[in-house]
Design a protein around this motif. Sequence first.
Motif, PDB file in Angstrom:
ATOM      1  N   ILE A  54      -5.435   1.352  15.681  1.00 31.63           N
ATOM      2  CA  ILE A  54      -5.801   1.612  14.283  1.00 31.63           C
ATOM      3  C   ILE A  54      -4.629   1.311  13.352  1.00 31.63           C
ATOM      4  N   ARG A  55      -3.427   1.753  13.733  1.00 38.61           N
ATOM      5  CA  ARG A  55      -2.258   1.494  12.888  1.00 38.61           C
ATOM      6  C   ARG A  55      -2.016  -0.006  12.721  1.00 38.61           C
ATOM      7  N   SER A  56      -2.088  -0.739  13.818  1.00 42.47           N
ATOM      8  CA  SER A  56      -1.833  -2.177  13.770  1.00 42.47           C
ATOM      9  C   SER A  56      -2.881  -2.902  12.940  1.00 42.47           C
ATOM     10  N   GLU A  57      -4.154  -2.562  13.157  1.00 43.22           N
ATOM     11  CA  GLU A  57      -5.227  -3.238  12.431  1.00 43.22           C
ATOM     12  C   GLU A  57      -5.191  -2.899  10.947  1.00 43.22           C
ATOM     13  N   PHE A  58      -4.931  -1.653  10.636  1.00 44.91           N
ATOM     14  CA  PHE A  58      -4.873  -1.225   9.242  1.00 44.91           C
ATOM     15  C   PHE A  58      -3.721  -1.926   8.515  1.00 44.91           C
ATOM     16  N   SER A  59      -2.560  -1.965   9.173  1.00 39.69           N
ATOM     17  CA  SER A  59      -1.391  -2.587   8.552  1.00 39.69           C
ATOM     18  C   SER A  59      -1.606  -4.073   8.311  1.00 39.69           C
ATOM     19  N   SER A  60      -2.159  -4.770   9.285  1.00 37.21           N
ATOM     20  CA  SER A  60      -2.356  -6.211   9.139  1.00 37.21           C
ATOM     21  C   SER A  60      -3.415  -6.529   8.087  1.00 37.21           C
ATOM     22  N   THR A  61      -4.444  -5.704   7.984  1.00 36.54           N
ATOM     23  CA  THR A  61      -5.493  -5.936   7.000  1.00 36.54           C
ATOM     24  C   THR A  61      -5.000  -5.670   5.582  1.00 36.54           C
ATOM     25  N   VAL A  62      -4.220  -4.611   5.428  1.00 37.33           N
ATOM     26  CA  VAL A  62      -3.702  -4.257   4.107  1.00 37.33           C
ATOM     27  C   VAL A  62      -2.756  -5.328   3.592  1.00 37.33           C
ATOM     28  N   ARG A  63      -2.034  -5.986   4.492  1.00 37.60           N
ATOM     29  CA  ARG A  63      -1.081  -7.014   4.066  1.00 37.60           C
ATOM     30  C   ARG A  63      -1.759  -8.290   3.586  1.00 37.60           C
ATOM     31  N   LYS A  69      -5.693 -14.504  -7.566  1.00 40.92           N
ATOM     32  CA  LYS A  69      -4.335 -14.569  -8.092  1.00 40.92           C
ATOM     33  C   LYS A  69      -4.242 -14.032  -9.517  1.00 40.92           C
ATOM     34  N   TRP A  70      -5.291 -14.261 -10.309  1.00 45.26           N
ATOM     35  CA  TRP A  70      -5.207 -13.845 -11.700  1.00 45.26           C
ATOM     36  C   TRP A  70      -5.228 -12.332 -11.873  1.00 45.26           C
ATOM     37  N   LYS A  71      -5.536 -11.601 -10.757  1.00 45.65           N
ATOM     38  CA  LYS A  71      -5.570 -10.133 -10.848  1.00 45.65           C
ATOM     39  C   LYS A  71      -4.328  -9.479 -10.249  1.00 45.65           C
ATOM     40  N   LEU A  72      -3.377 -10.334  -9.793  1.00 48.66           N
ATOM     41  CA  LEU A  72      -2.219  -9.766  -9.126  1.00 48.66           C
ATOM     42  C   LEU A  72      -1.384  -8.892 -10.061  1.00 48.66           C
ATOM     43  N   TRP A  73      -1.490  -9.142 -11.379  1.00 48.43           N
ATOM     44  CA  TRP A  73      -0.720  -8.338 -12.322  1.00 48.43           C
ATOM     45  C   TRP A  73      -1.246  -6.927 -12.422  1.00 48.43           C
ATOM     46  N   SER A  74      -2.532  -6.762 -12.032  1.00 47.89           N
ATOM     47  CA  SER A  74      -3.167  -5.433 -12.120  1.00 47.89           C
ATOM     48  C   SER A  74      -2.906  -4.657 -10.839  1.00 47.89           C
ATOM     49  N   ARG A  75      -2.144  -3.621 -10.951  1.00 48.29           N
ATOM     50  CA  ARG A  75      -1.777  -2.836  -9.766  1.00 48.29           C
ATOM     51  C   ARG A  75      -2.841  -1.790  -9.479  1.00 48.29           C
ATOM     52  N   PRO A  76      -3.471  -1.871  -8.287  1.00 53.74           N
ATOM     53  CA  PRO A  76      -4.529  -0.911  -7.977  1.00 53.74           C
ATOM     54  C   PRO A  76      -3.978   0.508  -7.820  1.00 53.74           C
ATOM     55  N   LYS A  77      -4.818   1.464  -8.119  1.00 57.26           N
ATOM     56  CA  LYS A  77      -4.421   2.866  -7.976  1.00 57.26           C
ATOM     57  C   LYS A  77      -4.242   3.202  -6.495  1.00 57.26           C
ATOM     58  N   GLU A  78      -3.145   3.886  -6.180  1.00 55.52           N
ATOM     59  CA  GLU A  78      -2.847   4.263  -4.801  1.00 55.52           C
ATOM     60  C   GLU A  78      -3.513   5.598  -4.471  1.00 55.52           C
ATOM     61  N   PHE A  79      -4.462   5.559  -3.553  1.00 60.74           N
ATOM     62  CA  PHE A  79      -5.104   6.779  -3.089  1.00 60.74           C
ATOM     63  C   PHE A  79      -4.484   7.180  -1.749  1.00 60.74           C
ATOM     64  N   VAL A  80      -4.101   8.442  -1.631  1.00 60.52           N
ATOM     65  CA  VAL A  80      -3.585   8.953  -0.364  1.00 60.52           C
ATOM     66  C   VAL A  80      -4.779   9.366   0.499  1.00 60.52           C
ATOM     67  N   SER A  87       0.769   5.604   9.012  1.00 64.56           N
ATOM     68  CA  SER A  87       1.586   4.550   8.412  1.00 64.56           C
ATOM     69  C   SER A  87       2.891   4.330   9.178  1.00 64.56           C
ATOM     70  N   TRP A  88       3.348   3.077   9.163  1.00 58.12           N
ATOM     71  CA  TRP A  88       4.660   2.777   9.736  1.00 58.12           C
ATOM     72  C   TRP A  88       5.770   3.412   8.897  1.00 58.12           C
ATOM     73  N   ASP A  89       5.465   3.693   7.656  1.00 55.84           N
ATOM     74  CA  ASP A  89       6.443   4.198   6.702  1.00 55.84           C
ATOM     75  C   ASP A  89       6.495   5.724   6.743  1.00 55.84           C
ATOM     76  N   GLY A  90       7.652   6.276   7.114  1.00 52.84           N
ATOM     77  CA  GLY A  90       7.791   7.724   7.193  1.00 52.84           C
ATOM     78  C   GLY A  90       7.593   8.410   5.861  1.00 52.84           C
ATOM     79  N   TYR A  91       7.994   7.741   4.762  1.00 55.25           N
ATOM     80  CA  TYR A  91       7.791   8.325   3.431  1.00 55.25           C
ATOM     81  C   TYR A  91       6.301   8.489   3.139  1.00 55.25           C
TER      82      TYR A  91
END
Length: 340
Positions: A54-63, A69-80, A87-91
Amino acid sequence: MQKSQIMKDKIISAVRTFATSKTSGSKVVPDMSELIEATSLLPLSGFDYWERIIRSEFSSTVREPLSPKWKLWSRPKEFVTWLDLLSWDGYKREKALRALSGAAPNTFFYSLAVRRLNDWVPQVRKAAREKLPEITRSTAPEYVVEALCVALSNWNSWGRIEKADKAVLLEIISEKHLAKSLRSKLIMSASGPMPSLFSQLGRTAILDDHIAKIATSAIQPSVRARAYRSLFEGRIVWFEDRKWVWTDIRYCEGRLKPVIRERKLEIDIPLIDLLKRSSEDSSPIVRRVSAEFLIRELGSLGTKATVFAERFATDNSNSVSERGEFALRKLDEAERTNAS
């Protein structure tokens, strides 16, 4: 196609669907329903494997770039979400623990929270210690009990869990409604690491008034045998850890020695009653324990020792009959010694 492969495909599909919705830029909380349904079917015995998948698949899909491209300036809201506990990220794992509120959606996700007590980041373990009681109070007891049964049976293999972390779990299992469910699980489970669970639960007092019932009613013979042994010895013992002991320091030779702890029990059941009950058990595993304690107590039982020894000597199980025959020989030797 094998059942495990079908399950793996279902998990991967659910993770991809969830990851896509999480990174789509929508302001709506990502839908976890498919993922919850898929993970509800996973066996906890293979938790490490599914956690990695699950961790590997989730990480690769999110990346993967999912937005134009024209929407890259719009930063999506981060939902926890609960999946951020992987997550690989301890933070992010720490943030998820501190931000999540309410009930774990199933046993798998509650287990994720429990396993953060063994996280490789100290700050994550601290967050788990602080938040796990709150998550537990909100989560369905059946999810909690199922996860704790596996965790308590395996936490000695967790290399990073500390005494403070274990204390949190011991405090949780001492909750009255959970203690009752754990005792029921111990008695009614026909498979699984219940003998190990019995010993670990014995660290607390939640079994003390119920060990006699466990000894007579538990489905697994090995659990009944362990309960009878505790009653005979007046204590519960458990494996605590392994300690390195030098056998020859000159050659840097040594070995890991098991560290065993115990807690005394107040037992008011007469020895004769314990012998009678255990000697009549349907399992030779239990009768062998009974015969072992008969041999230990030969000198204090008088003529009743012969009755039990003769019963064991004719037992269908070789391991039991051998002990019965040994008891008879010891009684015969004692009688000849007294006669002379």
